[in-house]
Design a protein around this motif. Structure first.
Motif, PDB file in Angstrom:
ATOM      1  N   ARG A 347       0.859  -1.180   0.000  1.00 10.76           N
ATOM      2  CA  ARG A 347       0.000   0.000   0.000  1.00 10.76           C
ATOM      3  C   ARG A 347       0.901   1.238   0.000  1.00 10.76           C
ATOM      4  O   ARG A 347       2.074   1.146   0.360  1.00 10.76           O
ATOM      5  CB  ARG A 347      -0.872   0.041   1.279  1.00 10.76           C
ATOM      6  CG  ARG A 347      -1.811  -1.151   1.415  1.00 10.76           C
ATOM      7  CD  ARG A 347      -2.797  -0.973   2.565  1.00 10.76           C
ATOM      8  NE  ARG A 347      -2.186  -0.844   3.874  1.00 10.76           N
ATOM      9  CZ  ARG A 347      -2.672  -1.409   5.005  1.00 10.76           C
ATOM     10  NH1 ARG A 347      -3.773  -2.152   4.962  1.00 10.76           N
ATOM     11  NH2 ARG A 347      -2.075  -1.226   6.158  1.00 10.76           N
ATOM     12  N   GLN A 348       0.349   2.369  -0.357  1.00 13.35           N
ATOM     13  CA  GLN A 348       1.111   3.609  -0.285  1.00 13.35           C
ATOM     14  C   GLN A 348       1.469   3.861   1.191  1.00 13.35           C
ATOM     15  O   GLN A 348       0.574   3.997   2.025  1.00 13.35           O
ATOM     16  CB  GLN A 348       0.215   4.748  -0.820  1.00 13.35           C
ATOM     17  CG  GLN A 348       0.812   6.134  -0.728  1.00 13.35           C
ATOM     18  CD  GLN A 348       2.032   6.289  -1.638  1.00 13.35           C
ATOM     19  OE1 GLN A 348       2.127   5.655  -2.690  1.00 13.35           O
ATOM     20  NE2 GLN A 348       2.969   7.112  -1.210  1.00 13.35           N
ATOM     21  N   PRO A 349       2.765   3.883   1.569  1.00 15.20           N
ATOM     22  CA  PRO A 349       3.084   4.059   2.991  1.00 15.20           C
ATOM     23  C   PRO A 349       2.640   5.430   3.500  1.00 15.20           C
ATOM     24  O   PRO A 349       2.787   6.430   2.807  1.00 15.20           O
ATOM     25  CB  PRO A 349       4.603   3.915   3.064  1.00 15.20           C
ATOM     26  CG  PRO A 349       5.088   3.926   1.673  1.00 15.20           C
ATOM     27  CD  PRO A 349       3.944   3.696   0.734  1.00 15.20           C
ATOM     28  N   ARG A 350       2.098   5.426   4.728  1.00 15.08           N
ATOM     29  CA  ARG A 350       1.576   6.676   5.287  1.00 15.08           C
ATOM     30  C   ARG A 350       2.697   7.599   5.763  1.00 15.08           C
ATOM     31  O   ARG A 350       2.463   8.710   6.177  1.00 15.08           O
ATOM     32  CB  ARG A 350       0.621   6.349   6.439  1.00 15.08           C
ATOM     33  CG  ARG A 350      -0.742   5.931   5.941  1.00 15.08           C
ATOM     34  CD  ARG A 350      -1.551   5.254   7.014  1.00 15.08           C
ATOM     35  NE  ARG A 350      -1.364   3.807   6.983  1.00 15.08           N
ATOM     36  CZ  ARG A 350      -2.023   2.970   7.787  1.00 15.08           C
ATOM     37  NH1 ARG A 350      -2.864   3.439   8.683  1.00 15.08           N
ATOM     38  NH2 ARG A 350      -1.816   1.662   7.682  1.00 15.08           N
ATOM     39  N   LEU A 351       3.928   7.103   5.741  1.00 14.38           N
ATOM     40  CA  LEU A 351       5.077   7.882   6.192  1.00 14.38           C
ATOM     41  C   LEU A 351       6.249   7.461   5.319  1.00 14.38           C
ATOM     42  O   LEU A 351       6.323   6.296   4.930  1.00 14.38           O
ATOM     43  CB  LEU A 351       5.349   7.486   7.646  1.00 14.38           C
ATOM     44  CG  LEU A 351       6.323   8.294   8.451  1.00 14.38           C
ATOM     45  CD1 LEU A 351       5.637   9.580   8.911  1.00 14.38           C
ATOM     46  CD2 LEU A 351       6.729   7.502   9.703  1.00 14.38           C
ATOM     47  N   ASP A 352       7.143   8.378   5.024  1.00 18.75           N
ATOM     48  CA  ASP A 352       8.309   8.013   4.217  1.00 18.75           C
ATOM     49  C   ASP A 352       9.124   6.948   4.976  1.00 18.75           C
ATOM     50  O   ASP A 352       9.629   7.219   6.073  1.00 18.75           O
ATOM     51  CB  ASP A 352       9.152   9.265   3.967  1.00 18.75           C
ATOM     52  CG  ASP A 352      10.386   8.971   3.138  1.00 18.75           C
ATOM     53  OD1 ASP A 352      10.629   7.783   2.832  1.00 18.75           O
ATOM     54  OD2 ASP A 352      11.119   9.919   2.812  1.00 18.75           O
ATOM     55  N   PRO A 353       9.276   5.743   4.416  1.00 21.43           N
ATOM     56  CA  PRO A 353       9.920   4.662   5.158  1.00 21.43           C
ATOM     57  C   PRO A 353      11.450   4.665   5.095  1.00 21.43           C
ATOM     58  O   PRO A 353      12.110   3.844   5.735  1.00 21.43           O
ATOM     59  CB  PRO A 353       9.373   3.401   4.474  1.00 21.43           C
ATOM     60  CG  PRO A 353       9.081   3.829   3.072  1.00 21.43           C
ATOM     61  CD  PRO A 353       8.765   5.292   3.103  1.00 21.43           C
ATOM     62  N   THR A 354      12.031   5.597   4.350  1.00 17.64           N
ATOM     63  CA  THR A 354      13.474   5.520   4.051  1.00 17.64           C
ATOM     64  C   THR A 354      14.334   5.434   5.311  1.00 17.64           C
ATOM     65  O   THR A 354      15.280   4.637   5.367  1.00 17.64           O
ATOM     66  CB  THR A 354      13.904   6.770   3.244  1.00 17.64           C
ATOM     67  OG1 THR A 354      12.920   7.021   2.259  1.00 17.64           O
ATOM     68  CG2 THR A 354      15.252   6.588   2.607  1.00 17.64           C
TER      69      THR A 354
END
Ligand SMILES: Cc1cc2nc3c(=O)[nH]c(=O)nc-3n(C[C@H](O)[C@H](O)[C@H](O)COP(=O)(O)OP(=O)(O)OC[C@H]3O[C@@H](n4cnc5c(N)ncnc54)[C@H](O)[C@@H]3O)c2cc1C
Length: 362
Positions: A347-354
Motif C-alpha cells: 500500500r502507499q506508505p503513510r510515512l516516508d519509510p526511508t
C-alpha cells in the motif's frame, strides 16, 4: 494471502492486528507466553523520554502514534471490554539543562508546553524533593497501562477467525523466497511453514533470527520498581536525570529504569533495586515511606539512536522486520505496525519509510 508474524510483543500483536484488518490470514507465534517480555515490562509513557533529543525519524513515528492511541484504546475497549487506561497525566521534566531546546522543539511540533518556576513547582507538585528548582511540563503526554493493552490486543485477535495465535512456538530459522519456494519459518518442533511474507517482530532477539542481515539490535536490560500510594497523590508523570515516576490511576507508581548491557540476562538485581530506591527518594521522597511492592526486569530491543528497523530484510525476499524500537517501543507501536503493514501489503506508505529501512550488510 498468508503471513507469519514472529514475536507477540506490542509490535507483533499490533502488526498482526493491522494485517488481519486487511483480511490476511495470520499465524502469530512466540517462543514463550504471549506478550510477557519487554512490552509487559515497560512503563507505558506514550512519548520518547526527552522527545526533543531524538532524531526526526523517531519524532515522526511518535507524533503519528500519539495521535492514533485514543482510537486504538477505544476500539479495543469496544471490541473486548478491556480498558487499557490511556491517561493524559502529563509529564513534568525536572531541572532539564536544555529547557530552551524543549521549548523550541515543542513549538516546531505543535506540542503544548509550560515552563514551571520554583514557586509553581512547589505549588502543583508539593512532594517533589527540595532541590527541584524548575521544570518543563508537557500536559498532553499520556501513559498507557501496557499489560492491559496487551491483554486487550490478544483478546481482540482471538476474535478473528483468520488469526492463529501460537504461544510456546519458537522459530529457529527463517528463509527468504527462492525460485518457486516461498519464504518460510522453521519451528523448534521441526515443522516448516511457508507463507507469502514473514514479519519478524522479535524485539531484543531479532538479530539472532536475522543473523545474516547483521541488524545491530541488542538487548538492553531495564529494571523497574513499583510502589503503592493513595491514588492521585502524585499529580503527573515526573522525569529527572533520565529516571521517572509513572503514577497509575489506582495509586500504583512505577519507578524506572536502569539501562544495562547484560546480554540476554533478564533477572532483577539487588544493586538495581537499591539504585531505583535512591531514584524514588530523589524524585518524590514520600514515596519511599513504604517499601516497593514489586520489582521486575525486561530486555529492550536496543538500536543505534533508537531508530527502529521497519522494512524489507535485504537479500531475503518475503522477509520483513519491525523491531529495534529500543526505549520507545510502546509509544511507537501503532505507527510502526501501520508502516510495516503498508509496506508488506504494497500500500502507499503513510510515512516516508526511508529512514527505517534495514541496510544490506557490507
Ligand atoms: C523497564 C522498561 C521500561 C520501558 N518503558 C517504556 C515506556 O515508558 N514507553 C515506551 O514507549 N517504551 C518503553 N520501553 C520499551 C518498550 O517496552 C520496548 O521497546 C517494546 O516493548 C518492544 O516491543 P517488541 O514487541 O519489539 O518486543 P517484546 O515485547 O520483547 O516482544 C518480542 C517477542 O518476541 C518473542 N520472540 C523472540 N524470539 C523469538 C523466536 N525465535 N521465536 C518466536 N518468538 C520469539 C519474545 O518471546 C517476545 O515475546 C520500556 C522497556 C523496559 C524494559
Amino acid at each position: 494471502m498468508r503471513i507469519v508474524v514472529v514475536g507477540a510483543g506490542i509490535n507483533g500483536l499490533l502488526t498482526a492486528r493491522e494485517l488481519a484488518q486487511a483480511n490476511v490470514e495470520i499465524m502469530l507465534c512466540d517462543q514463550g507466553d504471549l506478550a510477557q517480555q519487554a512490552s509487559w515490562a515497560g512503563g507505558g509513557i506514550v512519548s520518547p523520554l526527552y522527545p526533543w533529543r531524538y532524531a526526526p525519524a523517531v519524532t515522526a513515528l511518535s507524533r503519528w502514534a500519539q495521535a492514533a492511541y485514543p482510537n486504538l484504546q477505544r476500539e479495543l475497549y469496544d471490541s473486548v471490554g478491556i480498558d487499557s487506561e490511556l491517561l493524559t497525566s502529563g509529564l513534568l521534566f525536572v531541572n532539564p539543562d536544555d529547557a530552551r531546546d524543549a521549548m523550541v522543539w515543542a513549538q516546531a511540533n505543535h506540542a503544548r508546553v509550560e515552563r514551571v518556576d520554583h514557586a509553581h513547582l512547589r505549588d502543583r507538585w508539593p512532594g517533589l524533593a527540595h532541590d527541584a528548582d524548575t521544570g518543563v511540563f508537557f500536559p498532553d503526554i499520556a501513559q498507557i497501562r501496557n499489560p492491559r493493552l496487551l491483554k486487550a490486543l490478544i483478546a481482540d485477535l482471538t476474535r478473528h477467525s483468520h488469526v492463529q495465535l501460537r504461544p510456546q512456538t519458537a522459530v529457529i530459522a527463517i528463509a527468504g523466497a527462492r525460485g518457486h519456494a516461498s519464504a518460510s519459518v522453521t519451528l523448534a518442533s521441526g515443522e516448516r511453514i511457508e507463507a507469502d511474507a514473514i514479519v519478524v517482530c522479535a524485539g531484543a532477539w531479532t538479530a539472532k533470527l536475522l543473523a545474516r542481515s547483521a541488524l545491530p539490535i541488542r538487548p538492553v536490560r531495564g529494571q523497574m520498581l513499583q510502589y503503592q500510594v493513595a491514588p492521585g497523590s502524585i499529580p503527573s508523570m515526573i522525569l529527572r536525570d533520565g529516571h521517572y515516576l509513572i503514577p497509575r490511576q489506582d495509586g500504583l507508581v512505577l519507578c524506572g529504569s536502569t539501562l544495562e548491557e547484560t546480554g540476554f540476562d533478564d533477572r532483577t538485581t539487588a544493586q538495581a533495586r537499591e539504585q531505583l530506591e535512591a531514584v524514588a527518594a530523589t524524585l518524590w521522597p514520600g514515596l519511599t515511606a513504604q517499601p516497593p511492592v514489586r520489582h521486575w526486569a525486561g530486555l529492550r530491543p536496543g538500536s543505534p539512536n533508537g531508530i527502529p528497523y521497519i522494512g524489507a530484510v535485504p537479500e531475503q525476499p518475503g522477509v520483513w522486520v519491525n523491531a529495534g524500537q529500543y526505549r520507545n517501543g510502546l509509544v511507537l507501536a501503532p505507527a510502526s505496525a501501520a508502516l510495516i503493514s503498508d509496506l508488506v501489503l504494497s500500500r502507499q506508505p503513510r510515512l516516508d519509510p526511508t529512514a527505517y529501512a534495514p541496510l544490506a550488510p557490507d
